[in-house]
Motif scaffolding. Structure first.
Motif, short mmCIF file in Angstrom:
data_model
loop_
_atom_site.label_atom_id
_atom_site.label_comp_id
_atom_site.label_asym_id
_atom_site.label_seq_id
_atom_site.Cartn_x
_atom_site.Cartn_y
_atom_site.Cartn_z
N ARG A 589 141.36 29.44 -35.78
CA ARG A 589 140.99 28.34 -34.88
C ARG A 589 142.02 28.25 -33.75
O ARG A 589 143.22 28.38 -33.99
CB ARG A 589 140.95 27.00 -35.64
N LEU A 590 141.50 28.00 -32.55
CA LEU A 590 142.35 27.91 -31.38
C LEU A 590 141.82 26.79 -30.48
O LEU A 590 140.62 26.76 -30.16
CB LEU A 590 142.35 29.23 -30.60
N ASP A 591 142.71 25.83 -30.11
CA ASP A 591 142.33 24.71 -29.25
C ASP A 591 143.05 24.82 -27.91
O ASP A 591 144.28 24.98 -27.87
CB ASP A 591 142.70 23.37 -29.90
N ILE A 592 142.27 24.71 -26.83
CA ILE A 592 142.84 24.78 -25.46
C ILE A 592 142.49 23.49 -24.74
O ILE A 592 141.32 23.07 -24.74
CB ILE A 592 142.29 25.99 -24.69
N GLN A 593 143.50 22.86 -24.11
CA GLN A 593 143.28 21.64 -23.32
C GLN A 593 143.86 21.83 -21.93
O GLN A 593 145.01 22.27 -21.77
CB GLN A 593 143.96 20.42 -23.97
N LEU A 594 143.03 21.52 -20.92
CA LEU A 594 143.47 21.55 -19.52
C LEU A 594 143.34 20.13 -18.96
O LEU A 594 142.25 19.55 -19.00
CB LEU A 594 142.60 22.50 -18.69
N ASP A 595 144.44 19.59 -18.44
CA ASP A 595 144.42 18.21 -17.93
C ASP A 595 145.15 18.16 -16.59
O ASP A 595 146.29 18.61 -16.48
CB ASP A 595 145.08 17.25 -18.91
N ARG A 596 144.50 17.58 -15.60
CA ARG A 596 145.09 17.47 -14.27
C ARG A 596 145.16 15.99 -13.86
O ARG A 596 144.19 15.26 -14.03
CB ARG A 596 144.26 18.24 -13.25
N ASN A 597 146.34 15.57 -13.35
CA ASN A 597 146.45 14.23 -12.78
C ASN A 597 147.00 14.36 -11.36
O ASN A 597 147.01 15.45 -10.80
CB ASN A 597 147.32 13.32 -13.65
N GLU A 598 147.46 13.24 -10.80
CA GLU A 598 147.88 13.26 -9.40
C GLU A 598 149.13 14.11 -9.16
O GLU A 598 149.34 14.62 -8.08
CB GLU A 598 148.14 11.84 -8.91
N THR A 599 149.97 14.23 -10.18
CA THR A 599 151.27 14.88 -9.96
C THR A 599 151.43 16.22 -10.67
O THR A 599 152.31 17.00 -10.28
CB THR A 599 152.40 13.94 -10.43
N GLU A 600 150.65 16.51 -11.70
CA GLU A 600 150.86 17.73 -12.45
C GLU A 600 149.60 18.17 -13.15
O GLU A 600 148.62 17.41 -13.26
CB GLU A 600 151.98 17.53 -13.48
N ILE A 601 149.62 19.42 -13.60
CA ILE A 601 148.56 19.93 -14.47
C ILE A 601 149.23 20.39 -15.76
O ILE A 601 150.27 21.05 -15.72
CB ILE A 601 147.76 21.06 -13.80
N SER A 602 148.66 19.99 -16.89
CA SER A 602 149.24 20.37 -18.18
C SER A 602 148.22 21.17 -18.97
O SER A 602 147.01 20.92 -18.90
CB SER A 602 149.65 19.12 -18.96
N VAL A 603 148.73 22.15 -19.71
CA VAL A 603 147.89 23.02 -20.54
C VAL A 603 148.51 23.09 -21.92
O VAL A 603 149.73 23.27 -22.05
CB VAL A 603 147.80 24.45 -19.94
N THR A 604 147.70 22.91 -22.95
CA THR A 604 148.19 23.12 -24.32
C THR A 604 147.29 24.13 -25.00
O THR A 604 146.07 24.06 -24.90
CB THR A 604 148.19 21.80 -25.12
N VAL A 605 147.91 25.07 -25.68
CA VAL A 605 147.20 26.09 -26.46
C VAL A 605 147.76 26.03 -27.88
O VAL A 605 148.94 26.30 -28.08
CB VAL A 605 147.38 27.50 -25.85
N GLU A 606 146.93 25.66 -28.84
CA GLU A 606 147.40 25.45 -30.20
C GLU A 606 146.52 26.22 -31.18
O GLU A 606 145.28 26.15 -31.10
CB GLU A 606 147.36 23.96 -30.54
N ASP A 607 147.18 27.00 -32.10
CA ASP A 607 146.43 27.73 -33.12
C ASP A 607 146.92 27.33 -34.50
O ASP A 607 147.97 26.67 -34.63
CB ASP A 607 146.58 29.24 -32.91
N ASN A 608 146.15 27.70 -35.51
CA ASN A 608 146.52 27.37 -36.90
C ASN A 608 146.98 28.62 -37.64
O ASN A 608 146.79 28.74 -38.86
CB ASN A 608 145.33 26.73 -37.62
#
Length: 658
Positions: A589-608
């Protein structure tokens, strides 16, 4: 000196009313309209009390009139509890106008009736009000005793707002006894309760009290900051009486700093409000403070005129605390004018008023004035006998002055030279630091250009290789597949095994074509260039076998396209993280999150998966992780790796957008 009694009256008036703290014109107008439309005596009684309270800040006459109406209606209704409240409300009106004897009489009536009715908490409020008046009259022992009684009652019944107000007043009284640190403890405890309960008016009172503490410590900037903070709240509450009081105090702070024009401006503001409110004691207090400014400016005649006006009012009101200060200032004024006999008389009056407390300092001052007066008489006689000696002394002094002037000029020249050298060194040092800073900025800029060039060259090479694979190797595989299919149609197979081998060969060629196409697309996916990062990542993970690795993707804030360089770098980083999970993590299993706000973009990639030891530096020596960190450094971003053996891996990526 700032008068602590002012703060007592501000605080205790709040204790005695269940009405809201505020007296803006809109509220008063609404109350007067409600009074006309009130249909029951109970409703009229409540509104009359509210009007008495609200007008007490801005109009003594109207406030007193409504208080008397409240009392008359309560007596008509034979409601003793309401009668006691009306007594208290009228006492508050007289306290705010500084008519202390009248105020004391009404509060004593309220206390007696509340005690008779068994209203313990209300009786405590009356005790607190009586303590205020005792303090203003200079009877500090009775004031402190009454406050301690009230504090015990409020503590027993756990009435925190009223407890805080009494704590504030006790702290001020301790400071009057010159026990500053003990008083501060009480003030801080009161402020903590006010903040806890979000009582804005009480918080303002505590700030003002702490301003008094700083004033006594001669920390005038801190005192001014606290008093202005309190005044801002009072202005928002439209508490005219309190505004006048605090403007007077701010003037005193400026006077202590010898900023006389500013002090006079604040005193005039206070005087205007207090005259409008018919606050005799307040007006006289401002007169005394104006006299202080004139004394500091050397305008002794003007100072005396204001002092005599204030002393007249203080004497009439029996305001001993103020009267003692006024006589002390008048004594200082006469002393500056060499009127030592009058200074001695005024100083003795000041000491006599101060509750007959004659301490060593006071006796020394009296003796000093007596000695100065006697010495002045002797000096007059000596002056007539020693004129010749004085002329000779003046000639000697003149010679000394010339020598001193010459030495002074030499010293000034040396100081100027040293200052020039010091400024020269400072200028050189500043120039050197600026040059070093420019060099550092240029180095960083060149590093950024180099990094950008490397990444751009890498992307160009990827495009070239992808195009070669797609247009060269891919086309060759297609031709091979076509020729094989044509050859199979022309050549008959003698054995079924030969035909099966040929078909498997064709299948291998088809698989090779697909693999080449996949590699080419991964090296430079067209969908990234056409539709953006989110679509490209979604297309990339759709090609992963879900039975072996289930991948979920969540995106937010990516409705608009990012800068092309940012999209390419983030796509490569995500691609590298996914490939690492497939190759090394043994995850399902692999979870990817992409989040953008006014000041930054964050990415998380998490596996088990099986995870790894992040403290092992060798794990970060691989090309893959180095590429991730290098690419993110180009974007001024960062990556955090959180993992442990057997606990999976979390990669958190942050890239600033500004």
């Amino acid at each position: 000196m700032i008068k602590y009694l002012i703060l007592f009256s501000i605080a205790i008036l709040f204790i005695n009313s269940l009405h809201l703290y505020g007296q803006d014109k809109a509220r008063i107008a609404a109350l007067e309209t409600s009074l006309q439309n009130a249909k029951t005596d109970n409703a009229r009684l409540q509104i009359l009390g509210d009007l008495c309270w609200n007008y007490s800040f801005i109009s003594f006459d109207k406030s007193l009139a409504y208080g008397q109406q409240e009392l008359k209606l309560a007596q008509t209704m034979r409601n003793d509890t309401a009668v006691a409240l009306a007594y208290s409300d009228i006492g508050i009106v007289y306290t705010r106008s500084n008519e202390l004897n009248e105020a004391l009489s009404w509060h004593q009536k309220s206390y007696a009736l509340r005690t008779k009715l068994g209203l313990k908490d209300k009786a405590a409020a009356s005790i607190s009000n009586i303590a205020v008046i005792y303090k203003q009259q200079g009877n500090y022992d009775k004031a402190l005793e009454s406050m301690m009684d009230a504090l015990k009652i409020y503590t027993d019944i756990n009435d925190l707002p009223k407890k805080a107000l009494v704590l504030n007043n006790i702290g001020l009284l301790y400071m009057k006894y010159n026990k500053q640190e003990e008083g501060k403890k009480y003030l801080l405890e009161a402020l903590a309760i006010a903040k806890q309960l979000k009582l804005t008016a009480l918080e303002s009172t505590c700030y003002y009290s702490l301003g008094t503490y700083e004033y006594n410590r001669k920390n005038y900037p801190a005192a001014l900051k606290l008093c202005l903070q309190s005044l801002d709240i009072k202005i928002k509450l439209n508490a005219q009486a309190d505004i006048g009081i605090q403007q007077n105090t701010i003037g005193e702070i400026y006077e202590k700093q010898k900023k006389y024009p500013a002090a006079l401006a604040w005193f005039q503001k206070s005087l205007k409000i207090r005259e409008e409110l018919k606050d005799q004691l307040g007006v006289a207090s401002v007169y005394k403070n104006i006299a202080t400014v004139y004394t500091g400016q050397g305008k002794y005649d003007d100072a005396e005129r204001y002092l005599l006006k204030s002393i007249s009012v203080f004497s009439k009101l029996n305001a001993k605390d103020y009267l003692q200060d006024a006589y002390l200032l008048l004594a200082s004024n006469n002393e500056e004018r060499k009127n030592d006999h009058s200074a001695l008389v005024d100083y003795k009056r000041s000491i006599d008023i101060k509750d007959s407390i004659i301490n060593r300092e006071s006796l020394n001052k009296i003796n000093e004035l007596e000695i100065k007066y006697q010495t002045a008489q002797k000096e007059q006689r000596i002056l007539l006998l020693s004129k010749q000696n004085q002329i000779q002394q003046l000639e000697i002094n003149n010679q000394k002055l010339k020598v001193e002037r010459r030495n002074t000029m030499m010293a000034v020249g040396i100081v100027v030279l040293l200052m020039v050298l010091a400024f020269g060194w400072l200028f050189y040092n500043s120039y050197k630091l600026k040059q070093e800073a420019r060099l550092q900025v240029e180095i960083i800029r060149q590093q950024d250009i180099a990094t950008q060039g490397i990444i751009a060259a890498e992307e160009r090479e990827r495009k070239r290789i992808a195009a070669d694979l797609h247009d060269g190797v891919g086309q060759l595989f297609s031709a091979v597949r076509l020729n094989l299919s044509s050859l199979m149609d022309r050549i008959p197979f003698a054995k079924p095994e030969d035909k099966d081998l040929a078909e498997r060969t064709v299948m291998m060629v088809d698989e090779s074509c697909r693999e080449v196409r996949t590699i080419a697309h991964q090296m430079m996916p067209n969908i990234l260039l056409k539709t953006g990062l989110a679509s490209a990542v979604k297309d990339f993970i759709s090609k992963i076998d879900a039975e072996k690795l289930k991948v979920t993707l969540e995106t937010s804030g990516l409705n608009e396209r990012l800068d092309s360089n940012t999209e390419i770098v983030l796509y490569r980083v995500i691609q590298e993280c996914v490939n690492n999970a497939i190759k090394h993590a043994a995850a399902n299993r692999l979870d990817i999150q992409l989040d953008r706000n006014e000041t930054e973009i964050s990415v998380t990639v998490e596996d088990n998966g099986k995870g790894f030891d992040t403290s092992d530096k060798e794990k970060f020596e691989g090309i893959g992780l180095k590429n991730i960190l290098t690419r993110l450094a180009y974007l001024k971003g960062s990556a955090d790796f959180s993992s442990a053996p057997g606990k999976g891996t979390l990669v958190a990526i942050y890239v600033p957008l500004t």
